[in-house]
Design an enzyme around this catalytic site. Structure first.
Site, PDB file in Angstrom:
ATOM      1  N   CYS A   1      97.094 -25.289 -11.533  1.00 38.68           N
ATOM      2  CA  CYS A   1      97.698 -26.037 -12.632  1.00 38.68           C
ATOM      3  C   CYS A   1      97.391 -27.515 -12.413  1.00 38.68           C
ATOM      4  CB  CYS A   1      99.208 -25.807 -12.647  1.00 38.68           C
ATOM      5  SG  CYS A   1     100.128 -26.797 -13.844  1.00 38.68           S
TER       6      CYS A   1
ATOM      7  N   THR B   1      98.632 -30.123 -13.951  1.00 38.03           N
ATOM      8  CA  THR B   1      99.843 -30.942 -13.971  1.00 38.03           C
ATOM      9  C   THR B   1     100.579 -30.856 -12.642  1.00 38.03           C
ATOM     10  OG1 THR B   1     100.032 -30.536 -16.351  1.00 38.03           O
ATOM     11  CG2 THR B   1     101.973 -31.418 -15.240  1.00 38.03           C
TER      12      THR B   1
ATOM     13  N   CYS C   1      93.089 -28.247 -18.586  1.00 40.81           N
ATOM     14  CA  CYS C   1      94.273 -27.409 -18.390  1.00 40.81           C
ATOM     15  C   CYS C   1      93.776 -25.977 -18.294  1.00 40.81           C
ATOM     16  CB  CYS C   1      95.246 -27.560 -19.566  1.00 40.81           C
ATOM     17  SG  CYS C   1      96.628 -26.384 -19.576  1.00 40.81           S
ATOM     18  N   THR C   2      94.278 -25.220 -17.327  1.00 39.89           N
ATOM     19  CA  THR C   2      93.767 -23.858 -17.118  1.00 39.89           C
ATOM     20  C   THR C   2      94.020 -22.962 -18.324  1.00 39.89           C
ATOM     21  OG1 THR C   2      95.825 -23.294 -15.951  1.00 39.89           O
ATOM     22  CG2 THR C   2      93.937 -23.953 -14.610  1.00 39.89           C
TER      23      THR C   2
END
Length: 284
Positions: free
Chosen positions: A73, A75, A195-196
């Site tokens: 992730c 983030t 973002c994944t």
């Protein structure tokens, strides 16, 4: 039984990284933890994301004795990777960052788009990364509020149709705001999926942007880095032909059916590999 590699994400997005890890490390066992009860992280505070990431790491270490951790992730990596490495110095920890450097090697127009969550693009870690490469190309950075959540909802059968329509609208809005895409001078010819979750809407992006635009994600580089760290620490499993134990477990703090649907849709995994765990991730 082999000690697994832990993989953690706020939701189902990290399944794209798990897919790459399985391909790179076919003899390894994996335990994947999706914090769906609190997904997505991209619009949460940095302190909250850091707290959840530490809780996930503690849970995976205590309950599953993981030998390495992949924070799948962007983030969560930006919020907590430094502290995780300090707190667990003997644990190989692999994080994610938007693939700006690989994108530089692909771009001919020297205009590169980056789509990511608000949490990622507003982080100090991303600011440092962007500063290190911004003299080499023009980067158009776009925070995509709501997109990761729509992708999460897309895995839920009762919300899939509405979520797909929202995904199409959001993708069109955000890419339009970035400027023209294409291979001509002045156009964005490379788009970084920061973002994944966004890997799962590659088809939507390709239909919208055309075949000339290259899409760059982080799954394969992360898998290769995980392989390198495990090899250096002599933690790789031997190549085995007769495996008995289940090589993969998927855990969620949220909706079990949503994880099962996503696992079936994107990894062709059966429902029985998915399990619910307490949203608090308490060990008591």
């Amino acid at each position: 039984m082999h000690t697994p590699i832990g993989v953690f994400d706020s939701g189902i997005g990290g399944l794209s990284v798990l897919q790459a890890l399985q391909k790179e490390l076919p003899h390894e066992h994996f335990v994947y933890l999706a914090d769906n009860a609190h997904a997505p992280y991209g619009e949460k505070s940095e302190a909250f994301v850091s707290q959840r990431t530490h809780a996930a790491a503690e849970y995976l270490l205590a309950r599953h004795q993981i030998k390495a951790l992949v924070v799948a992730c962007n983030t969560a990596t930006a919020a907590a990777i430094h502290e995780l490495r300090l707190q667990h110095p003997s644990l190989p920890v692999v994080g994610l960052e938007p693939a700006l450097k690989p994108a530089l090697a692909l771009s001919h127009t020297r205009r590169i788009g980056v789509i990511a969550t608000r949490g990622t693009v507003s982080s100090e870690k991303f600011a440092r990364l962007l500063a290190s490469v911004k003299h080499e190309a023009q980067f158009e950075v776009q925070a995509c509020n709501g997109l990761a959540l729509a992708i999460e909802q897309c895995a839920l059968p009762d919300q899939a149709v509405a979520a797909q329509a929202q995904i199409a609208q959001l993708v069109q809005t955000y890419t339009h705001a970035m400027g023209p895409f294409g291979s001509a001078p002045g156009e964005i010819d490379t788009l970084v999926l920061g973002c994944t979750h966004y890997v799962f809407v590659e088809q939507v992006l390709r239909q919208l942007l055309g075949p000339q635009v290259q899409l760059v994600s982080t799954g394969e580089p992360v898998a290769r880095q995980t392989h390198r760290l495990l090899a250096a620490a002599e933690l790789l499993n031997p190549e085995m032909t007769n495996e008995i134990a289940q090589p993969i477990r998927l855990l969620t703090t949220g909706d079990l059916q949503g994880l099962q649907a996503a696992a079936q849709r994107w990894l062709s995994l059966p429902p029985e590999v998915c399990h619910a765990v307490p949203a608090s991730l308490t060990l008591g």
